[in-house]
Design a protein around this motif. Structure first.
Motif, PDB file in Angstrom:
ATOM      1  N   ASP A   1       1.557   4.232  -0.771  1.00 30.06           N
ATOM      2  CA  ASP A   1       0.559   5.275  -0.489  1.00 30.06           C
ATOM      3  C   ASP A   1      -0.463   4.795   0.536  1.00 30.06           C
ATOM      4  N   TYR A   2      -0.953   3.580   0.358  1.00 25.16           N
ATOM      5  CA  TYR A   2      -1.953   3.053   1.291  1.00 25.16           C
ATOM      6  C   TYR A   2      -1.353   2.793   2.669  1.00 25.16           C
ATOM      7  N   LEU A   3      -0.131   2.281   2.699  1.00 26.97           N
ATOM      8  CA  LEU A   3       0.500   1.983   3.988  1.00 26.97           C
ATOM      9  C   LEU A   3       0.860   3.256   4.753  1.00 26.97           C
ATOM     10  N   SER A   4       1.200   4.315   4.021  1.00 27.27           N
ATOM     11  CA  SER A   4       1.557   5.575   4.677  1.00 27.27           C
ATOM     12  C   SER A   4       0.338   6.410   5.042  1.00 27.27           C
ATOM     13  N   GLY A   5      -0.838   6.007   4.569  1.00 30.48           N
ATOM     14  CA  GLY A   5      -2.057   6.731   4.927  1.00 30.48           C
ATOM     15  C   GLY A   5      -2.420   7.840   3.974  1.00 30.48           C
ATOM     16  N   ASN A   6      -1.765   7.930   2.825  1.00 26.54           N
ATOM     17  CA  ASN A   6      -2.081   8.993   1.870  1.00 26.54           C
ATOM     18  C   ASN A   6      -3.455   8.825   1.242  1.00 26.54           C
ATOM     19  N   HIS A   7      -4.041   7.629   1.339  1.00 21.69           N
ATOM     20  CA  HIS A   7      -5.358   7.397   0.744  1.00 21.69           C
ATOM     21  C   HIS A   7      -6.467   7.494   1.768  1.00 21.69           C
ATOM     22  N   ARG A   8      -6.179   8.032   2.909  1.00 22.09           N
ATOM     23  CA  ARG A   8      -7.230   8.177   3.913  1.00 22.09           C
ATOM     24  C   ARG A   8      -8.089   9.377   3.574  1.00 22.09           C
ATOM     25  N   SER A   9      -9.371   9.185   3.603  1.00 25.25           N
ATOM     26  CA  SER A   9     -10.274  10.317   3.398  1.00 25.25           C
ATOM     27  C   SER A   9     -11.074  10.580   4.664  1.00 25.25           C
TER      28      SER A   9
ATOM     29  N   HIS B   1     -15.472   1.916   7.551  1.00 26.02           N
ATOM     30  CA  HIS B   1     -15.610   1.470   6.158  1.00 26.02           C
ATOM     31  C   HIS B   1     -14.357   1.797   5.359  1.00 26.02           C
ATOM     32  N   MET B   2     -13.817   2.993   5.524  1.00 27.56           N
ATOM     33  CA  MET B   2     -12.622   3.395   4.777  1.00 27.56           C
ATOM     34  C   MET B   2     -11.416   2.561   5.202  1.00 27.56           C
ATOM     35  N   GLN B   3     -11.310   2.241   6.478  1.00 29.59           N
ATOM     36  CA  GLN B   3     -10.202   1.404   6.935  1.00 29.59           C
ATOM     37  C   GLN B   3     -10.308   0.004   6.336  1.00 29.59           C
ATOM     38  N   GLN B   4     -11.513  -0.549   6.325  1.00 32.00           N
ATOM     39  CA  GLN B   4     -11.712  -1.871   5.722  1.00 32.00           C
ATOM     40  C   GLN B   4     -11.396  -1.844   4.238  1.00 32.00           C
TER      41      GLN B   4
ATOM     42  N   HIS C   1      -7.639  -1.730   3.768  1.00 30.60           N
ATOM     43  CA  HIS C   1      -7.061  -3.051   4.024  1.00 30.60           C
ATOM     44  C   HIS C   1      -7.288  -3.978   2.835  1.00 30.60           C
ATOM     45  N   GLN C   2      -8.459  -3.897   2.234  1.00 30.19           N
ATOM     46  CA  GLN C   2      -8.756  -4.726   1.066  1.00 30.19           C
ATOM     47  C   GLN C   2      -7.848  -4.348  -0.105  1.00 30.19           C
ATOM     48  N   PHE C   3      -7.656  -3.045  -0.327  1.00 34.26           N
ATOM     49  CA  PHE C   3      -6.764  -2.607  -1.399  1.00 34.26           C
ATOM     50  C   PHE C   3      -5.334  -3.079  -1.155  1.00 34.26           C
ATOM     51  N   ILE C   4      -4.860  -2.975   0.074  1.00 33.28           N
ATOM     52  CA  ILE C   4      -3.509  -3.433   0.407  1.00 33.28           C
ATOM     53  C   ILE C   4      -3.372  -4.918   0.110  1.00 33.28           C
ATOM     54  N   TYR C   5      -4.380  -5.692   0.493  1.00 35.60           N
ATOM     55  CA  TYR C   5      -4.364  -7.128   0.228  1.00 35.60           C
ATOM     56  C   TYR C   5      -4.310  -7.407  -1.279  1.00 35.60           C
ATOM     57  N   GLU C   6      -5.148  -6.711  -2.051  1.00 36.52           N
ATOM     58  CA  GLU C   6      -5.185  -6.919  -3.494  1.00 36.52           C
ATOM     59  C   GLU C   6      -3.867  -6.515  -4.158  1.00 36.52           C
TER      60      GLU C   6
END
Length: 153
Positions: free
Chosen positions: A15-23, A54-57, A60-65
């Motif tokens: 979801d994060y990699l595909s951009g579904n969590h972009r607000s 801020h949302m991009q950062q 990225h943090q969520f993807i890392y975690e």
């Protein structure tokens, strides 16, 4: 049980990699790439840029975690608190599948951070804790005598 968390983490990562969590897409639609006309438009455009960054950062943090949690599953130490070594607990993992610490240690870490911030910022209560005579004005004996003075006098 590990398969459940592995699949859930992989789904969340996708979801994060595909951009579904972009607000930030709603903001981009609102501003629409037009040239700012006045100070309010400039401020709005700047806010949108800051918000997007801020949302991009954050993403990225969520993807890392998530990737770190998947590595812990592969190593076999997923669900073990990194602070105390106890099991984290299924309910906590369901709520926070990327977590590395149990609830108890998380509370301790937050309390330590609060104490650290209080000391480094020089926090002091907004009222004096002692009067000139050295007595604490919040002690029950003094407070009771003051209350009696107010109600009797």
């Amino acid at each position: 049980m590990l398969n459940y968390f592995s699949e859930a983490l992989r789904d969340r990562l996708q979801d994060y990699l595909s951009g579904n969590h972009r607000s930030d897409s709603k903001w981009a639609e609102c501003v629409g790439g037009r040239d700012p006309m006045d100070e309010a438009d400039l401020a709005s455009a700047r806010y949108q840029e800051d918000f997007t960054l801020h949302m991009q950062q954050r993403n990225h943090q969520f993807i890392y975690e998530i990737k770190q949690a998947l590595q812990r599953i592969e190593r076999g130490d997923y669900g073990v608190c990194e602070e105390c070594g106890d099991d984290i607990g299924v309910e906590r993992l369901k709520a926070q599948p990327m977590t590395r610490v149990c609830v108890h240690c998380k509370k301790e870490l937050e309390n330590a951070e609060r104490r650290k911030l209080g000391k480094t910022r020089g926090w002091k209560p907004p009222w004096p804790l002692e009067t000139r005579g050295g007595a604490n004005p919040f002690s029950s004996r003094i407070a009771l005598s003051k209350l009696q003075e107010l109600t009797n006098g």
